[in-house]
Design a protein around this motif. Structure first.
Motif, PDB file in Angstrom:
ATOM      1  N   THR A 355       0.832  -1.211   0.000  1.00 42.30           N
ATOM      2  CA  THR A 355       0.000   0.000   0.000  1.00 42.30           C
ATOM      3  C   THR A 355       0.865   1.259   0.000  1.00 42.30           C
ATOM      4  O   THR A 355       0.581   2.232  -0.719  1.00 42.30           O
ATOM      5  CB  THR A 355      -0.920  -0.003   1.230  1.00 42.30           C
ATOM      6  N   ALA A 356       1.942   1.257   0.801  1.00 42.14           N
ATOM      7  CA  ALA A 356       2.842   2.421   0.830  1.00 42.14           C
ATOM      8  C   ALA A 356       3.480   2.645  -0.535  1.00 42.14           C
ATOM      9  O   ALA A 356       3.630   3.791  -0.983  1.00 42.14           O
ATOM     10  CB  ALA A 356       3.911   2.215   1.894  1.00 42.14           C
ATOM     11  N   ALA A 357       3.848   1.554  -1.224  1.00 44.82           N
ATOM     12  CA  ALA A 357       4.466   1.688  -2.550  1.00 44.82           C
ATOM     13  C   ALA A 357       3.481   2.296  -3.547  1.00 44.82           C
ATOM     14  O   ALA A 357       3.837   3.187  -4.328  1.00 44.82           O
ATOM     15  CB  ALA A 357       4.939   0.321  -3.035  1.00 44.82           C
ATOM     16  N   ILE A 358       2.244   1.826  -3.519  1.00 47.34           N
ATOM     17  CA  ILE A 358       1.239   2.372  -4.444  1.00 47.34           C
ATOM     18  C   ILE A 358       0.966   3.838  -4.135  1.00 47.34           C
ATOM     19  O   ILE A 358       0.828   4.675  -5.033  1.00 47.34           O
ATOM     20  CB  ILE A 358      -0.063   1.550  -4.361  1.00 47.34           C
ATOM     21  N   MET A 359       0.887   4.192  -2.856  1.00 48.14           N
ATOM     22  CA  MET A 359       0.603   5.578  -2.494  1.00 48.14           C
ATOM     23  C   MET A 359       1.772   6.508  -2.834  1.00 48.14           C
ATOM     24  O   MET A 359       1.577   7.699  -3.089  1.00 48.14           O
ATOM     25  CB  MET A 359       0.247   5.676  -1.010  1.00 48.14           C
ATOM     26  N   THR A 360       2.998   5.983  -2.827  1.00 44.46           N
ATOM     27  CA  THR A 360       4.128   6.784  -3.296  1.00 44.46           C
ATOM     28  C   THR A 360       3.926   7.170  -4.754  1.00 44.46           C
ATOM     29  O   THR A 360       4.154   8.320  -5.162  1.00 44.46           O
ATOM     30  CB  THR A 360       5.434   5.986  -3.144  1.00 44.46           C
ATOM     31  N   MET A 361       3.479   6.196  -5.541  1.00 41.43           N
ATOM     32  CA  MET A 361       3.198   6.497  -6.947  1.00 41.43           C
ATOM     33  C   MET A 361       2.046   7.489  -7.066  1.00 41.43           C
ATOM     34  O   MET A 361       2.060   8.386  -7.929  1.00 41.43           O
ATOM     35  CB  MET A 361       2.870   5.215  -7.685  1.00 41.43           C
ATOM     36  N   MET A 362       1.040   7.364  -6.193  1.00 35.19           N
ATOM     37  CA  MET A 362      -0.077   8.311  -6.226  1.00 35.19           C
ATOM     38  C   MET A 362       0.393   9.724  -5.878  1.00 35.19           C
ATOM     39  O   MET A 362      -0.139  10.713  -6.389  1.00 35.19           O
ATOM     40  CB  MET A 362      -1.166   7.857  -5.251  1.00 35.19           C
ATOM     41  N   GLY A 363       1.383   9.827  -4.980  1.00 32.92           N
ATOM     42  CA  GLY A 363       1.941  11.135  -4.654  1.00 32.92           C
ATOM     43  C   GLY A 363       2.574  11.783  -5.876  1.00 32.92           C
ATOM     44  O   GLY A 363       2.399  12.996  -6.123  1.00 32.92           O
ATOM     45  N   ILE A 364       3.303  10.990  -6.661  1.00 34.45           N
ATOM     46  CA  ILE A 364       3.924  11.522  -7.880  1.00 34.45           C
ATOM     47  C   ILE A 364       2.845  11.904  -8.894  1.00 34.45           C
ATOM     48  O   ILE A 364       2.941  12.929  -9.585  1.00 34.45           O
ATOM     49  CB  ILE A 364       4.900  10.484  -8.460  1.00 34.45           C
ATOM     50  N   VAL A 365       1.792  11.088  -8.984  1.00 31.76           N
ATOM     51  CA  VAL A 365       0.681  11.407  -9.890  1.00 31.76           C
ATOM     52  C   VAL A 365       0.011  12.718  -9.466  1.00 31.76           C
ATOM     53  O   VAL A 365      -0.312  13.573 -10.303  1.00 31.76           O
ATOM     54  CB  VAL A 365      -0.337  10.250  -9.897  1.00 31.76           C
ATOM     55  N   ALA A 366      -0.202  12.887  -8.156  1.00 27.40           N
ATOM     56  CA  ALA A 366      -0.813  14.125  -7.666  1.00 27.40           C
ATOM     57  C   ALA A 366       0.059  15.332  -7.977  1.00 27.40           C
ATOM     58  O   ALA A 366      -0.442  16.401  -8.356  1.00 27.40           O
ATOM     59  CB  ALA A 366      -1.056  14.015  -6.157  1.00 27.40           C
ATOM     60  N   ALA A 367       1.384  15.173  -7.832  1.00 27.11           N
ATOM     61  CA  ALA A 367       2.293  16.268  -8.172  1.00 27.11           C
ATOM     62  C   ALA A 367       2.204  16.598  -9.662  1.00 27.11           C
ATOM     63  O   ALA A 367       2.243  17.775 -10.052  1.00 27.11           O
ATOM     64  CB  ALA A 367       3.723  15.892  -7.799  1.00 27.11           C
ATOM     65  N   ALA A 368       2.078  15.566 -10.501  1.00 26.76           N
ATOM     66  CA  ALA A 368       1.941  15.805 -11.944  1.00 26.76           C
ATOM     67  C   ALA A 368       0.663  16.589 -12.240  1.00 26.76           C
ATOM     68  O   ALA A 368       0.657  17.498 -13.085  1.00 26.76           O
ATOM     69  CB  ALA A 368       1.927  14.468 -12.686  1.00 26.76           C
ATOM     70  N   TRP A 436      -7.778   2.373   6.654  1.00 24.45           N
ATOM     71  CA  TRP A 436      -7.443   3.610   7.367  1.00 24.45           C
ATOM     72  C   TRP A 436      -5.975   3.974   7.168  1.00 24.45           C
ATOM     73  O   TRP A 436      -5.629   5.135   6.962  1.00 24.45           O
ATOM     74  CB  TRP A 436      -7.767   3.422   8.844  1.00 24.45           C
ATOM     75  N   ARG A 437      -5.093   2.960   7.174  1.00 24.15           N
ATOM     76  CA  ARG A 437      -3.660   3.229   6.927  1.00 24.15           C
ATOM     77  C   ARG A 437      -3.445   3.734   5.502  1.00 24.15           C
ATOM     78  O   ARG A 437      -2.599   4.613   5.270  1.00 24.15           O
ATOM     79  CB  ARG A 437      -2.834   1.961   7.174  1.00 24.15           C
ATOM     80  N   ALA A 438      -4.181   3.175   4.538  1.00 22.02           N
ATOM     81  CA  ALA A 438      -4.035   3.643   3.154  1.00 22.02           C
ATOM     82  C   ALA A 438      -4.437   5.109   3.029  1.00 22.02           C
ATOM     83  O   ALA A 438      -3.773   5.898   2.345  1.00 22.02           O
ATOM     84  CB  ALA A 438      -4.895   2.781   2.230  1.00 22.02           C
ATOM     85  N   LEU A 439      -5.526   5.483   3.718  1.00 17.48           N
ATOM     86  CA  LEU A 439      -5.960   6.877   3.679  1.00 17.48           C
ATOM     87  C   LEU A 439      -4.927   7.790   4.339  1.00 17.48           C
ATOM     88  O   LEU A 439      -4.631   8.889   3.831  1.00 17.48           O
ATOM     89  CB  LEU A 439      -7.309   7.006   4.391  1.00 17.48           C
ATOM     90  N   GLN A 440      -4.350   7.345   5.438  1.00 14.58           N
ATOM     91  CA  GLN A 440      -3.308   8.139   6.106  1.00 14.58           C
ATOM     92  C   GLN A 440      -2.068   8.265   5.218  1.00 14.58           C
ATOM     93  O   GLN A 440      -1.451   9.337   5.141  1.00 14.58           O
ATOM     94  CB  GLN A 440      -2.923   7.475   7.435  1.00 14.58           C
ATOM     95  N   GLN A 441      -1.701   7.155   4.553  1.00 13.27           N
ATOM     96  CA  GLN A 441      -0.506   7.201   3.696  1.00 13.27           C
ATOM     97  C   GLN A 441      -0.711   8.167   2.527  1.00 13.27           C
ATOM     98  O   GLN A 441       0.209   8.888   2.127  1.00 13.27           O
ATOM     99  CB  GLN A 441      -0.202   5.793   3.165  1.00 13.27           C
ATOM    100  N   ALA A 442      -1.942   8.191   1.996  1.00 10.92           N
ATOM    101  CA  ALA A 442      -2.235   9.165   0.933  1.00 10.92           C
ATOM    102  C   ALA A 442      -2.111  10.593   1.469  1.00 10.92           C
ATOM    103  O   ALA A 442      -1.608  11.477   0.772  1.00 10.92           O
ATOM    104  CB  ALA A 442      -3.634   8.915   0.376  1.00 10.92           C
ATOM    105  N   ALA A 443      -2.532  10.799   2.706  1.00  8.29           N
ATOM    106  CA  ALA A 443      -2.479  12.153   3.290  1.00  8.29           C
ATOM    107  C   ALA A 443      -1.037  12.633   3.473  1.00  8.29           C
ATOM    108  O   ALA A 443      -0.742  13.808   3.206  1.00  8.29           O
ATOM    109  CB  ALA A 443      -3.222  12.169   4.625  1.00  8.29           C
TER     110      ALA A 443
END
Length: 539
Positions: A355-368, A436-443
């Protein structure tokens, strides 16, 4: 026709000479630098066996990196590098196709070209030639870099051919997107979505594959066959060298280019299969402020990015649960994991890491998404709409800062969509704690994504002509340093430049890094406001 094509090819190569040089040399440097680092760090056979065994027993690592094939330095290089470089090459080609396709048409340059004695298909053919030249050059230089660090010529040539075919496939997808969609932004978003979707589907196929710890190999799941990156990965260059897996990519590339050419030959200039809805002739009262105007301009692209992030977040729960269950059911993998983490819940740990790995990619997508939203302002400026807006009693500082803040809010929307979709996906499977952890990691990804968008905003207010290159370059640099900094053995001070390198995993032990990154973002936004006051508006 050939003379006209060559003239247009030279013009496009000259126009993109800086950007293409950075892309080609950057990818080549990554291949050479990372390969050299792998050989230096894992030159001993025992170290190679330990690393491959660890990778095969950690599905999240397989999903994040790729598939190893045996205990050798070539296997490690392929496992560490290919999937991420495939994403970079895919983005390069979709952006290239859009820039010289739909964007050129949107800006009116295609109309000027069409007024000359030039064939109707000349622009598409010249873009295709430029893309092929770039992809072949990346393949040749990458192969040369691998030979220089001691890898076999056959393996290096297979790597180069795989890069070139992967690039050609995504070039065809980008050309097709430019023919079907009405705007360059829509074509870029469509291309980015397909590239990232291919990476995620490939990740699922690798994570759900069957590992052979004795041989150090992995048989990916059938799911990976749904991904173009998954096809290319199956070449297993530098070990098995299965060039036959280049055929699906070549066939699909030819099909995509052929369909794009057919559509381009039949449609009118400026038309598209997906039409853009015209708005009313007069603005509604809700558009009588710069903030509401910025919201209206950004909502389409932000919703598009958020929808893509929600889809990827929605499959995170099912994938993570399946990966955790598959690892526990494999007795050999489960035994090794329990040795690495005695006393812990192996399945829960795998779910958390994935989940942390996927959310890292989501962070880069959000920055894009944030960078794209900020740079929309540059298009408003070059196309003359900003000049009309600023002729009214509108403060340029307020307009610029509001645009950047809306872009940053877009980053939050994208991450919220990904986090909520992942939480819902976990909740449906009765694992609300993981949700809940996935939501926190996205935050916790938000400050890093916002900081990258703020860098683009500062570039726009200080050096507008270079803002597009600086904005996307900052995003690429931040992603590369965070993802490859450790592999390349880069100095810690250099890796720390990337805001994504400071994103912690939940549960948080300290929020200091997040506060520092958030403070840097606030300072950048403030600097954008200060410099926008003295800025000249340029075309």
């Amino acid at each position: 026709m050939m003379g006209t094509v060559l003239t247009l090819v030279r013009m496009r190569l000259r126009r993109d000479r800086v950007a293409l040089t950075v892309w080609v040399l950057g990818i080549t440097a990554l291949v050479g630098g990372a390969s050299s680092a792998v050989i230096t760090e894992f030159g001993d056979p025992d170290q190679q066996r330990q690393l491959i065994t660890l990778a095969l027993t950690t599905p999240a690592l397989l999903a994040f990196r790729g598939v190893p094939n045996g205990f050798s330095s070539g296997s490690i290089i392929w496992f560490q590098l290919f999937t991420w470089l495939a994403v970079l090459i895919g983005l390069l080609n979709t952006f290239l196709a859009s820039r010289h396709g739909r964007a050129e048409e949107q800006d009116g340059r295609r109309e000027l070209l069409a007024s000359t004695p030039m064939g109707r298909m000349t622009p598409i053919v010249s873009t295709l030639v430029v893309g092929i030249v770039v992809d072949v050059l990346i393949g040749i230089l990458s192969a040369a870099a691998l030979v220089a660090v001691g890898e076999s010529i056959v393996g290096a040539v297979t790597v180069g051919a795989t890069f070139a075919v992967t690039g050609l496939l995504f070039l065809g997808i980008g050309l097709l997107a430019g023919e079907l969609l009405p705007t360059a932004r829509a074509a870029n978003s469509w291309g980015v979505g397909i590239v990232l979707g291919s990476y995620v589907v490939r990740a699922a196929g690798d994570a759900l594959g069957t590992a052979d710890l004795a041989a150090g190999t992995l048989t990916p799941s059938w799911i990976g066959l749904l991904s173009p990156i998954g096809w290319a990965e199956r070449t297993l260059a530098l070990s098995a060298n299965r060039a036959v897996w280049l055929v699906p990519g070549l066939v699909c590339a030819v099909a995509a280019i052929g369909v794009a050419a057919m559509v381009g030959a039949k449609r009118d200039l400026g038309a598209s299969l997906v039409t853009e809805r015209r708005g009313p002739a007069t603005a509604s009262p809700s558009l009588h402020s710069t903030l509401s105007l910025a919201l209206r301009q950004q909502r389409g692209s932000v919703l598009g990015w958020a929808l893509g992030a929600a889809v990827l977040g929605g499959v995170t729960g099912s994938l993570a649960t399946a990966i955790g269950s598959a690892a526990v059911q494999n007795s050999a993998i489960s035994r090794v994991l329990r040795q690495l983490a005695p006393g812990g819940d192996v399945s829960a740990q795998l779910v958390t890491v994935f989940t942390a790995a996927i959310m890292t990619m989501m962070g880069i997508v959000a920055a894009a998404a944030g960078v794209q939203a900020v740079l929309r302002t540059r298009a408003e400026e070059t196309e003359g709409r900003a000049e009309l807006l600023l002729a009214l009693p509108v403060g340029r500082v307020r307009w610029m800062v509001q645009t950047v803040l809306i872009a940053i809010a877009g980053c939050a929307v994208v991450l919220l969509a990904a986090g909520l979709a992942a939480a819902l996906s976990f909740g449906v499977r009765g694992n609300s704690a993981a949700g809940w952890r996935a939501l926190q990691q996205a935050a916790v990804e938000f400050p890093a994504a916002a900081a990258v968008a703020a860098v683009a905003g500062l570039a726009l207010s200080t050096v507008p002509r270079w803002a597009i290159g600086i904005g996307w370059g900052a995003l690429g640099l931040a992603a590369v340093l965070a993802l490859f900094g450790g592999l390349l053995s880069l100095p810690s001070w250099l890796v720390d430049i990337s805001p994504f390198a400071h994103v912690p995993a939940v549960p948080l032990r300290s929020a200091t890094a997040l506060v520092v990154v958030a403070t840097v973002g606030i300072v950048l936004v403030a600097a954008t406001g200060v410099t926008a006051r003295r800025r000249e508006w340029t075309a």
